[in-house]
Design a protein around this motif. Structure first.
Motif, PDB file in Angstrom:
ATOM      1  N   LEU A  35       0.821  -1.202   0.000  1.00  0.00           N
ATOM      2  CA  LEU A  35       0.000   0.000   0.000  1.00  0.00           C
ATOM      3  C   LEU A  35       0.860   1.260   0.000  1.00  0.00           C
ATOM      4  N   SER A  65      -4.583  -8.655  -2.002  1.00  0.00           N
ATOM      5  CA  SER A  65      -5.161  -8.233  -3.274  1.00  0.00           C
ATOM      6  C   SER A  65      -5.257  -9.435  -4.204  1.00  0.00           C
ATOM      7  N   LEU A 112       2.225  -0.339  -6.975  1.00  0.00           N
ATOM      8  CA  LEU A 112       0.902   0.023  -7.517  1.00  0.00           C
ATOM      9  C   LEU A 112       0.975   0.247  -9.021  1.00  0.00           C
ATOM     10  N   SER A 126      -3.740   3.402  -3.386  1.00  0.00           N
ATOM     11  CA  SER A 126      -4.534   2.567  -4.288  1.00  0.00           C
ATOM     12  C   SER A 126      -4.814   3.327  -5.562  1.00  0.00           C
ATOM     13  N   CYS A 153      -7.146   2.817  -9.362  1.00  0.00           N
ATOM     14  CA  CYS A 153      -8.086   2.036 -10.161  1.00  0.00           C
ATOM     15  C   CYS A 153      -8.429   2.814 -11.418  1.00  0.00           C
ATOM     16  N   GLN A 165      -8.878  -1.438  -0.820  1.00  0.00           N
ATOM     17  CA  GLN A 165      -9.307  -1.904  -2.136  1.00  0.00           C
ATOM     18  C   GLN A 165     -10.315  -0.925  -2.686  1.00  0.00           C
ATOM     19  N   THR A 166     -10.121  -0.529  -3.935  1.00  0.00           N
ATOM     20  CA  THR A 166     -11.012   0.434  -4.564  1.00  0.00           C
ATOM     21  C   THR A 166     -11.432  -0.079  -5.930  1.00  0.00           C
TER      22      THR A 166
END
Length: 1219
Positions: free
Chosen positions: A7, A368, A471, A520, A522, A551-552
């Motif tokens: 993270l 994840s 990431l 995070s 996305c 988590q997104t």
């Protein structure tokens, strides 16, 4: 099937403390790190870049530290030195106190998890156990000859040679004892102490002075030895007891491998895994379990000459397989090597470490699942990638479900893998990029096309700490996005990377500094939205989560795009709104949100039909019965992936195995899409496979199904499948009971009208099959006859009989098939009803009947006259109406039997229709019917029947018994009775005398008023002419009322449609944004009156001064039926109401006229009047919802408040009277 994702990484390189870091502990109240060196204790706060040093030890550096522990209850930190001092430093007052000292020095210190006890290892090879107040409890020798209280007991049964030795075989019995080998040369010979999670036991690993090998001994809380480990050659210094209490982790160097082994509390080995190194390549310095026992950290140092690198590996276990999830390589620079590290005691996935140059690193991890993009493409194979060291295990779940640790594809990489990400397009789900750390500042990014690695790209970073790039996200074809630490600890940088086919190094297109830590990212390929979640406190961002989310995902809710986030505390947020607090995992697939909860359920919600508030309400409320969105699952289940357009959901259980379920909501959504696009075959195969009720094919949209029956037959080519569909048909509407869908707005009524659903579908399919290919669909046609609400077994049997002459299907095969659908005895009875003895014999041969039972019966029937034969068969089958019909044709000699049948089965009405009115049989049946009516307390109807057949005395007796004085006097006059008896009868009945005056004028008035009973009494010798004339008038009047009602109803529909259109135009043109637009009524008459009736407003002011008579006249003129009048709809409602009341008033007159018509033998006219009156009532009842729709019952029209109840009651009363 999960990986450890980084993270954030907090890096603090600018702080320098005195000496060299030796050990650390975490201060739980502030989150800072307390580091002990040979000079003192330093408190590091990486978030605020602060350092506080307390120099407690000599400046010459001779005071080495063997242990440090923070004590929250005392607001202090305890430090044990190699010189033997136990020092307590108060963190609030900075006061230093030496609470104890051991002359021989200390070699280890370990506090119990509850911090009630502390164990100290001394230089004299003893263990001292003290309370938290440093009061000694006991001191014992580490090296003891006794095994402990848990010593194994041998009962002496059998010899060693005959005992079972497991997988080693019998040769293990003759194996000589192995020679004990001393500990490895680089072992520091210091003892290690580790407590179990509950603080009841602790283990001590020391080097035995006799053998030189390490042994592990286990003591309880009272310092009583429990067990001693068996001889384990190659056992190393690392020791860590799993907090959950099941295993003790150690490292062992074996002849052919280097392993981490696990030991039970009794000292026996129980499982191991192999480190990915050669025998003498690395040494294990420490083993560290995190607080929830899910991750094991292994601290390694390279032993090869010239390769002085340091590594930290993170291992997890699933399904009895150990995965290497992350590898941190600190390079060869000794100043960058880890000096001490520790897991956070409160945050399970936070790792703290300090390097030799005082650089503080804090890593936050989370779980994840790396899956391919969950879009709506059928080309997405639903790949899931699992990291295992330098391998990536990939499984396409559309093609196969392989439980871990097995996989479909095994991708080998040149270095340990740290992260995986897939191509954003679901149609290219077989492409992924893999990031692997080769050196501490060099990243290898591999682009993989399963199952081939077709490109390796290197990326040089200016960061020396491991896992600098994290990431990683694939945005477009050759564009990637990654995150690295910023220049300051509270800053991150977004790197936009670009790769080319010609250039092996990956290009850095740009670097964007971001305030805060990006934890995070996305991306939505459909909308192109990119979200980066930051962990910071600052100006208002676009979306703010109340707490950090690990988590997104992006999702579209009611047409608007929202960001969904799940915290490590199981709270699910949509933006800043918390919608659920017990979510363990979730995934967004197309328009669906799938999640698992700690209540052991799996929810599947269609976001296109829900708002954020509705989502919160749905997740917070209990599920309704037959709720397709909820499904119970095994405890601890988590979502792995969803197979798009397939309905399969892959779940992983806590122990690691996989389970595939077809969530009802996903499946039904896909089935509905197939049905809407007329893909009946795909929908049928899915429903048949998953045992979904096939009635949904029709119930989803009955009109569309009936319009496309031919398409259904062409796609469902198998006759067996058509038969299966027909046999599952039920009258139940599955869209309202079994599979209700909140988003379904079809509501299409059955296209069959009043006909039952099963009959409608059977008839439609049968017509299509007979038109297409009756020979091919022979069995399906039979099924359509049998499955009707009233099975047409006779028709089906006739078709079977016809198969003897022409068809590709034999009659035997068709009959055998029918027996699967119908009970054989029932089929035998119906075959008798066809009067075909050949067919009866065919069916009888298939039954369990004894030939002696039916052959004699059939032979007897064959000898009978045809009509009497059929009567006998029908009476045997209890079809008495048919039996009566056949018996009436057998002649007068069987009339007595016919009369007995009528009396037994009460078939009087049917029998009267079979004989001429003036025949003796008709008279006998009428007398029998009258006797039955008298028994049923219906003497008046009995008298009318006796009057018709000429039995006047008996008719008079019946009328007198029921006090029908008019009919009695009329019959008495017709007999005729003598005057004295007539007078006596009159006095007995009513005491009234015959009326004086003009009888003819009175009779005419009574006929005109439809008082038929009184008219009959005065006529004396009645005739049927006035009743025939009245019947014609009533029929004409009913027809006129019916036509008027239909005309007004149709005109009302047109007027309402025109006025609704005018209302919408008025709202659009005059007040599109007016806040009072909601005040416009739904009733079209009010809007029209307000818009076009200004003249009435002026006239009303003048009318107010007139008389009440004029006002009523003006009111009637106001409600005009003229087309185009302002209040035409109101006038039509007036007219329809008047028609209803007029039909209601006909009840008494129709009742009296029906009795008169029956008396004079005008049965056909009476039946016609009864039928037409019933049709008018049914028409009015069916029109009530259309004329007075729901919500428009209240109006200015003087209509009954419950029109439906009024008409239904009216219909029932009149129908009961005229029946």
């Amino acid at each position: 099937m999960r990986n450890l994702k980084l993270l954030r990484c907090l890096r603090c390189p600018e702080l320098r403390g005195p000496g060299v870091p030796q050990c650390l502990t975490v201060r739980t109240d502030s989150g800072t790190v307390l580091v002990a060196s040979e000079r003192g204790v330093v408190e590091l706060d990486p978030r605020s870049l602060s350092l506080t040093a307390q120099e407690l030890l000599p400046e010459d550096g001779g005071g080495g530290v063997v242990g440090i522990q923070e004590l929250p209850d005392q607001e202090a930190v305890c430090v044990a030195t190699a010189a033997g001092d136990v020092i307590l430093l108060n963190l609030s007052t900075s006061q230093v106190e030496c609470v104890g000292s051991v002359d021989s020095g200390l070699t280890a210190m370990s506090w119990s998890p509850d911090q009630e006890l502390v164990a100290l290892a001394t230089g004299q090879e003893t263990v001292i156990v003290m309370t938290k107040d440093f009061e000694p409890i006991t001191e014992m020798e580490i090296h003891q000859d006794d095994f402990g209280e848990g010593k194994f007991i041998t009962v002496g049964w059998g010899k060693k040679e005959t005992q079972f030795h497991g997988s080693e075989g019998k040769w293990a019995a003759q194996r000589k004892p192995t020679e004990v080998q001393p500990a490895v040369a680089w072992d520091d010979r210091r003892p290690r102490i580790s407590w179990r999670g509950d603080g009841q036991l602790f283990a001590v690993s020391t080097v035995c002075p006799q053998t030189g090998a390490r042994k592990v001994r286990v003591w309880n809380r009272e310092c009583v030895l429990q067990s001693t480990s068996e001889i384990i050659n190659g056992l190393e210094q690392a020791l860590c007891w799993k907090p959950s209490g099941s295993l003790i982790a150690c490292s062992q160097r074996q002849p052919n491998k280097h392993s981490v082994v696990f030991m039970e509390k009794n000292g026996l080995l129980h499982g191991d895994f192999t480190l990915p190194f050669a025998k003498d390549q690395v040494k294990v310095k420490e083993l560290l379990w995190n607080s929830d026992s899910t991750v094991l950290g292994v601290w390694l140092e390279d032993m090869e000459p010239g390769e002085d690198s340091r590594l930290i590996q993170l291992w997890t276990v699933g399904n009895y397989h150990w995965y290497l999830k992350q590898s941190l390589n600190f390079g060869r620079n000794p100043q960058h090597a880890p000096a001490c590290l520790s897991w956070d005691p409160e945050v399970p996935y936070r790792l703290h470490l300090v390097t030799r140059d005082w650089t503080s690193l804090t890593y936050d991890w989370t779980w994840s699942t790396d899956r391919s993009a969950s879009g709506d493409s059928a080309h997405d194979n639903a790949y899931v990638a699992v990291i295992d060291g330098d391998k990536v295990l990939v499984t396409p779940f559309r093609r196969c479900v392989i439980p871990p640790p097995m996989c479909a594809y095994d991708l080998q990489l040149p270095a340990p893998v740290t992260q995986v990400t897939f191509h954003p397009e679901s149609s290219r789900s077989n492409e992924l990029i893999i990031s692997a750390m080769q050196l501490c500042s060099t990243v290898c990014v591999s682009v993989v096309l399963i199952v081939d690695v077709f490109a390796h790209h290197s990326l040089a970073l200016d960061h020396e700490e491991p896992l600098a790039l994290h990431l990683l996200l694939w945005l477009r074809e050759d564009v990637f996005l990654g995150v690295v630490c910023g220049e300051r600890p509270s800053e991150s940088r977004l790197l936009i990377l670009h790769r080319s086919q010609q250039c092996i190094p990956m290009c850095l297109r740009c670097s964007v500094p971001v305030e805060g830590h990006v934890i995070s990212q996305c991306h939505s390929p459909r909308t192109g939205t990119l979200c980066a979640l930051e962990w910071r406190v600052g100006p208002d961002p676009v979306v703010r989560f109340p707490v950090p989310c690990v988590q997104t995902a992006l999702a579209t809710i009611s047409g608007e795009e929202h960001l969904l986030g799940l915290t490590d505390r199981s709270c699910l947020f949509v933006g800043d709104t918390e919608v659920a607090s017990n979510v363990s995992s979730f995934v967004v697939c197309d328009t669906f949100l799938l999640l698992t909860t700690h209540a052991h359920t799996c929810r599947c919600l269609d976001l296109s039909s829900l708002s954020v508030k509705g989502l919160q309400t749905t997740l917070g409320s209990d599920a309704e019965p037959n709720d397709e969105t909820l499904r119970r699952v095994e405890r601890g289940s988590r979502v792995v992936t969803v197979v798009p357009q397939d309905g399969r959901l892959i779940l992983q259980m806590p122990r690691g195995n996989l389970e595939t379920i077809h969530h009802r909501a996903l499946v039904l959504s896909q089935v509905r899409k197939w049905l809407d696009s007329l893909k009946f075959k795909d929908a049928f195969e899915c429903m048949r496979k998953l045992r979904i009720n096939l009635n949904l094919i029709y119930d989803h949209n009955p009109k569309v199904f009936l319009e496309n029956v031919d398409t259904f037959l062409k796609q469902i080519a198998s006759v067996n499948h058509i038969n299966l569909f027909l046999t599952e048909l039920k009258e139940e509407d599955t869209t309202k009971t079994m599979y209700p869908c909140q988003s379904t707005t079809l509501g299409t009524p059955s296209a069959g009208g009043s006909q039952s659903k099963v009959d409608t579908v059977c008839d439609a399919l049968r017509v299509a099959m007979e038109t297409s290919d009756p020979k091919r669909y022979c069995l399906s046609i039979l099924t359509s006859h049998v499955k009707k609400s009233k099975p047409e077994l006779e028709v089906a049997l006739q078709k079977v009989h016809e198969l003897r002459e022409k068809s590709t299907v034999s009659a035997e095969e068709a009959l055998k098939y029918l027996l699967f659908l119908v009970n054989v005895n029932e089929l035998y009875e119906h075959s008798l009803g066809t009067y075909d003895f050949d067919l009866v014999l065919m069916v009888a041969e298939k039954s369990q009947k004894d030939p002696k039972e039916y052959l004699s019966f059939l032979n007897t029937l064959k000898k009978m006259e045809p009509n009497y034969q059929r009567y006998t068969i029908d009476r045997h089958l209890r079809r008495y109406r048919k039996a009566l019909n056949h018996l009436s044709k057998c002649g007068e000699e069987h009339f007595t039997e016919c009369l007995n049948l009528v009396k037994d089965q009460r078939l009087y009405s049917e029998a009267l229709q079979l004989y001429p009115p003036h025949s003796p049989q008709y008279k006998a049946l009428s007398c029998a019917y009258a006797e039955y009516l008298v028994e049923q307390q219906q003497a008046e109807q009995a008298g009318l029947l006796l009057w018709r057949c000429g039995e006047m005395p008996r008719a008079l007796q019946a009328f007198v018994s029921c006090c029908s004085w008019r009919h009695a006097l009329c019959v008495a006059a017709k007999i005729p009775l003598p005057p004295n008896q007539l007078a006596l009868l009159a006095r007995d009945l009513a005491g009234t005398a015959p009326p004086d005056g003009d009888c003819e004028e009175a009779i005419s008035a009574l006929i005109a008023g439809a008082a038929w009973e009184e008219a009959l009494r005065l006529v004396g010798v009645p005739t049927s002419q006035p009743y025939t004339h009245s019947h014609s008038n009533q029929m004409s009047f009913l027809e006129g009322q019916k036509a008027t009602f239909i005309r007004h109803k149709n005109r009302l529909s047109v007027v309402r449609e025109l006025k609704e259109k005018a209302r919408l135009e008025l709202l659009d043109e005059d007040a599109p944004d007016c806040p009072d637009s909601e005040l416009f009524s739904e009733a079209s008459s009010m809007i029209t009156a307000s818009a076009t009736g200004s003249k009435y407003s002026h006239s009303n002011s003048r009318i107010s001064a007139r008389s009440s008579k004029n006002r009523r006249k003006a009111e009637r003129k106001k409600y005009s039926l003229k087309e185009g009048s302002p209040l035409e709809d109101v006038a039509l409602l007036h007219a329809l109401t008047e028609t209803l009341y007029t039909v209601d008033k006909l009840r008494g007159s129709v009742h009296s006229l029906l009795k008169a018509l029956v008396l004079f033998g005008l049965d056909s006219q009476a039946q016609k009047l009864q039928q037409d009156y019933g049709e008018v009532l049914l028409l009015m009842e069916a029109s009530i919802p259309e004329v007075w729709p729901e919500g428009q019952q209240q109006s200015s029209v003087p209509v009954s408040p419950s029109i439906s109840v009024f008409v239904t009651h009216l219909y029932k009363c009149i129908w009961a009277d005229i029946s």
